[in-house]
Design an enzyme around this catalytic site. Structure first.
Site, PDB file in Angstrom:
ATOM      1  CE  LYS A 159      52.107 101.748  70.503  1.00 13.88           C
ATOM      2  NZ  LYS A 159      50.519 100.984  69.791  1.00 13.88           N
TER       3      LYS A 159
ATOM      4  CG  ASP B 144      52.751  98.458  69.291  1.00 13.82           C
ATOM      5  OD1 ASP B 144      51.797  98.892  68.466  1.00 13.82           O
ATOM      6  OD2 ASP B 144      53.649  98.538  68.610  1.00 13.82           O
TER       7      ASP B 144
HETATM    8  P1  NDP Z   1      55.795  92.084  66.386  1.00 15.08           P
HETATM    9  O1  NDP Z   1      56.435  92.707  67.337  1.00 15.08           O
HETATM   10  O2  NDP Z   1      55.299  90.827  67.386  1.00 15.08           O
HETATM   11  O3  NDP Z   1      55.967  91.711  65.330  1.00 15.08           O
HETATM   12  C1  NDP Z   1      56.962  92.669  63.841  1.00 15.08           C
HETATM   13  C2  NDP Z   1      56.999  92.273  63.205  1.00 15.08           C
HETATM   14  O4  NDP Z   1      57.957  92.857  62.518  1.00 15.08           O
HETATM   15  C3  NDP Z   1      58.435  91.153  63.122  1.00 15.08           C
HETATM   16  O5  NDP Z   1      58.046  90.704  62.435  1.00 15.08           O
HETATM   17  C4  NDP Z   1      59.482  92.360  63.252  1.00 15.08           C
HETATM   18  O6  NDP Z   1      61.584  91.848  63.150  1.00 15.08           O
HETATM   19  C5  NDP Z   1      59.369  92.998  62.141  1.00 15.08           C
HETATM   20  N1  NDP Z   1      60.112  94.383  61.996  1.00 15.08           N
HETATM   21  C6  NDP Z   1      59.960  94.740  63.394  1.00 15.08           C
HETATM   22  N2  NDP Z   1      60.570  96.493  63.620  1.00 15.08           N
HETATM   23  C7  NDP Z   1      61.117  96.405  61.966  1.00 15.08           C
HETATM   24  C8  NDP Z   1      62.042  97.186  61.424  1.00 15.08           C
HETATM   25  N3  NDP Z   1      62.355  98.537  62.247  1.00 15.08           N
HETATM   26  N4  NDP Z   1      62.271  96.632  60.059  1.00 15.08           N
HETATM   27  C9  NDP Z   1      62.324  95.373  59.421  1.00 15.08           C
HETATM   28  N5  NDP Z   1      60.964  94.321  60.414  1.00 15.08           N
HETATM   29  C10 NDP Z   1      60.720  94.724  61.160  1.00 15.08           C
HETATM   30  O7  NDP Z   1      54.756  93.075  66.336  1.00 15.08           O
HETATM   31  P2  NDP Z   1      53.337  93.334  65.730  1.00 15.08           P
HETATM   32  O8  NDP Z   1      53.014  91.955  64.792  1.00 15.08           O
HETATM   33  O9  NDP Z   1      52.129  93.484  66.848  1.00 15.08           O
HETATM   34  O10 NDP Z   1      53.384  94.734  65.364  1.00 15.08           O
HETATM   35  C11 NDP Z   1      53.495  95.134  63.948  1.00 15.08           C
HETATM   36  C12 NDP Z   1      52.633  96.294  63.580  1.00 15.08           C
HETATM   37  O11 NDP Z   1      51.584  96.142  63.632  1.00 15.08           O
HETATM   38  C13 NDP Z   1      53.773  97.238  64.271  1.00 15.08           C
HETATM   39  O12 NDP Z   1      53.716  98.583  63.384  1.00 15.08           O
HETATM   40  C14 NDP Z   1      51.991  97.610  64.725  1.00 15.08           C
HETATM   41  O13 NDP Z   1      52.253  99.344  65.856  1.00 15.08           O
HETATM   42  C15 NDP Z   1      51.231  97.612  64.574  1.00 15.08           C
HETATM   43  N6  NDP Z   1      49.545  96.906  65.771  1.00 15.08           N
HETATM   44  C16 NDP Z   1      49.905  96.162  66.329  1.00 15.08           C
HETATM   45  C17 NDP Z   1      48.935  95.827  66.890  1.00 15.08           C
HETATM   46  C18 NDP Z   1      48.388  94.403  67.804  1.00 15.08           C
HETATM   47  O14 NDP Z   1      47.395  94.612  68.458  1.00 15.08           O
HETATM   48  N7  NDP Z   1      49.874  93.884  68.264  1.00 15.08           N
HETATM   49  C19 NDP Z   1      47.477  96.291  66.850  1.00 15.08           C
HETATM   50  C20 NDP Z   1      47.788  97.664  65.656  1.00 15.08           C
HETATM   51  C21 NDP Z   1      49.251  98.125  65.006  1.00 15.08           C
HETATM   52  P3  NDP Z   1      62.048  91.002  63.698  1.00 15.08           P
HETATM   53  O15 NDP Z   1      61.560  89.988  64.861  1.00 15.08           O
HETATM   54  O16 NDP Z   1      63.209  91.426  63.293  1.00 15.08           O
HETATM   55  O17 NDP Z   1      62.192  92.513  64.586  1.00 15.08           O
HETATM   56  O1  2IT Z   2      48.406 100.324  67.981  1.00 19.90           O
HETATM   57  C1  2IT Z   2      47.492  99.177  68.114  1.00 19.90           C
HETATM   58  O2  2IT Z   2      46.322  99.533  68.070  1.00 19.90           O
HETATM   59  C2  2IT Z   2      47.443  98.196  68.900  1.00 19.90           C
HETATM   60  N1  2IT Z   2      49.188  98.243  69.120  1.00 19.90           N
HETATM   61  C3  2IT Z   2      46.911  97.930  69.828  1.00 19.90           C
HETATM   62  C4  2IT Z   2      46.775  98.399  71.068  1.00 19.90           C
HETATM   63  C5  2IT Z   2      45.595  97.890  72.355  1.00 19.90           C
HETATM   64  O3  2IT Z   2      45.233  98.009  73.438  1.00 19.90           O
HETATM   65  O4  2IT Z   2      44.806  96.699  71.588  1.00 19.90           O
END
Ligand code: NDP
Ligand code: 2IT
Length: 449
Positions: A129, A169
């Site tokens: 990460k 992420d």
């Molecule tokens: P994005 O940046 O696309 O979206 C994040 C969202 O969560 C935004 O709406 C953001 O709002 C909100 N957010 C972030 N931090 C906070 C906070 N502290 N309090 C409230 N809202 C918050 O990220 P992802 O959708 O990619 O990721 C979301 C989650 O999913 C994370 O935990 C990530 O680790 C997990 N994840 C992502 C993967 C991926 O492929 N992208 C894979 C597996 C897990 P704002 O814009 O206001 O910050």
């Molecule tokens: O938390 C996660 O699994 C991710 N942000 C995706 C990682 C990846 O290598 O696609």
């Protein structure tokens, strides 16, 4: 939920002594160790101190300065990180997070969790990460590019298509991956897919954008059918976040016939009793990059609430937190249970606090920890790596079918492990045990390294 076994408790104490200021890492570790109690009884050879002590120590942790120029030509300095956690089952693999809350504890917990998630996918993927305390919010495209190029000007020496393959992420989406990967190719004079989440026109895989959210819903559908003889159809769903994971969880849940009532960002949340208007949400969030409160300006029948706290009090059947860690606490969980939610699947990594998880009993709610529920994203990243290595490109249907198979296998393996180790149907135990055993076997087989 306490760590009863002395050997496991010793490992927890050791981790706390070594890293006294890493609460998120302690939380992730304690949730894993609690699940290992039946493993230590049945397979003590897989839970030796020799394995556990190595497992909690990342193989490599890189911290670096990221200096860049803002729009006023002022120099800004952020901190960059990459933790290469475990390579026992494959090259280091995991996303990059750009958010002001990023610190070494957050990166370490995410890298640790990634170890077991990647193991659960069934693909040969080790764990990593990384990220930075840089916030992309409010920055111009030029500033984002400048930051990404500076970040990569250090990271490039530590990564490679068979060594370490970063992805996105929070705060790192298709735009950031483009700038990062472009700089990597320029510095290395090589284009071999060292990052995933690339544009499909530039070596990316079909479905990577949708994979995490879709995978979450595939898992939900399989679980509801097999364990509760029902499905997502006509269910009321509460989703938090409005980023990559949330948007595609909403899309697939709606395709399965669910009504999604909410979306949020760090400023607040919206309730749309008619069901979220997804084209509108995509327009606001993906195209215009505006705040979620803009949704109610364009759809006045929806309501906006300032602050995120109230979102879990919206009555629903299925809960999908998709924003960030520890977004559901004990009080939230009490409300969700009181309101009769039947399933909670973690889209965000470690969505629930330790106290919230402690409250759950199997009878109350089907609870799926993030390492199983959101593994679809990294799984399709693994498929992107395979396509890049083979110089081929698979159709959307083919990748979608593979994603569905992977999510079904994860569900099966979690169930099997939960039964084998005496906690039938407990998907928290099942995910932790199944994810752990494969890594532990690989580490034992490779000797002390
Ligand atoms: P994005 O940046 O696309 O979206 C994040 C969202 O969560 C935004 O709406 C953001 O709002 C909100 N957010 C972030 N931090 C906070 C906070 N502290 N309090 C409230 N809202 C918050 O990220 P992802 O959708 O990619 O990721 C979301 C989650 O999913 C994370 O935990 C990530 O680790 C997990 N994840 C992502 C993967 C991926 O492929 N992208 C894979 C597996 C897990 P704002 O814009 O206001 O910050
Ligand atoms: O938390 C996660 O699994 C991710 N942000 C995706 C990682 C990846 O290598 O696609």
């Amino acid at each position: 939920m306490v760590i009863e076994n002395n050997k496991l408790a010793d490992i927890y104490d050791l981790a706390k002594q070594r890293d006294p200021h890493k609460p998120e890492f302690h939380q992730a570790l304690s949730e894993l160790l609690i699940s290992l109690q039946p493993v230590i009884e049945k397979n003590p050879e897989l839970c030796t101190r020799d394995i556990l002590e190595r497992l909690i120590e990342p193989e490599r942790l890189i911290q670096f300065r990221v200096a860049w120029r803002d729009r006023n030509c002022e120099t800004r300095v952020n901190r960059g990180y990459r933790v290469q956690f475990n390579s026992a089952i494959g090259p280091y693999k995991g996303g990059l997070r750009f958010h002001p809350s990023v610190n070494s504890s957050v990166i370490k917990f995410l890298g640790f969790e990634q170890t077991f998630k990647n193991s659960l996918t069934g693909l040969p993927l080790g764990s990593a990460k990384g990220g930075s305390d840089f916030s992309p919010r409010g920055k111009t495209d030029d500033e984002i590019m400048s930051f990404c190029q500076s970040f990569m000007s250090e990271l490039f020496r530590h990564i490679g298509a068979s060594t370490d393959i970063p992805a996105g992420d929070i705060g790192v989406g298709n735009r950031e991956i483009g700038y990062l990967y472009g700089e990597y190719c320029r510095l290395m004079n090589i284009s071999e897919g060292t990052m995933t989440g690339k544009g499909v026109f530039a070596g990316g895989s079909m479905m990577r954008t949708e994979a995490t959210g879709y995978g979450l819903c595939y898992f939900a559908e399989e679980m509801l059918t097999r364990l509760r003889n029902t499905s997502l159809k006509d269910k009321k769903v509460v989703v938090s976040g409005s980023g990559n994971v949330a948007i595609y969880a909403i899309e697939k849940a709606q395709e399965f016939g669910a009504k999604v009532l909410t979306a949020s960002d760090s400023g607040g949340y919206i309730i749309d009793e008619e069901g979220i208007d997804l084209p509108l949400l995509k327009q606001i969030k993906e195209k215009e990059r505006l705040r979620i409160k803009e949704y109610v300006v364009r759809k006045p029948s929806a309501v906006y609430y300032e602050g995120c706290e109230g979102i879990w009090s919206v009555p629903c059947d299925v809960v999908m937190p998709c924003a960030t860690q520890n977004e559901i606490n004990k009080q939230d969980m009490e409300i969700l249970l009181r309101n009769g939610a039947i399933a909670l699947l973690e889209g965000s990594n470690m969505s629930c606090t330790y106290d919230a998880v402690k409250m759950i009993s199997q009878e109350d709610i089907l609870y799926v920890p993030s390492k199983a529920a959101n593994a679809g994203g990294v799984a399709v990243s693994g498929l992107e790596m395979s396509q890049n290595a083979g110089h081929i490109f698979w159709s959307r249907d083919r990748v979608d079918k593979m994603l569905q198979d992977i999510m079904r296998n994860i569900f099966d393996n979690c169930m099997k492990a939960s039964e084998e180790y005496g906690h039938a149907g407990n998907l928290l135990m099942g995910a932790n045990i199944a994810g752990y055993i494969k890594v532990a076997k690989a580490m034992k087989w490779q000797g002390v390294i």
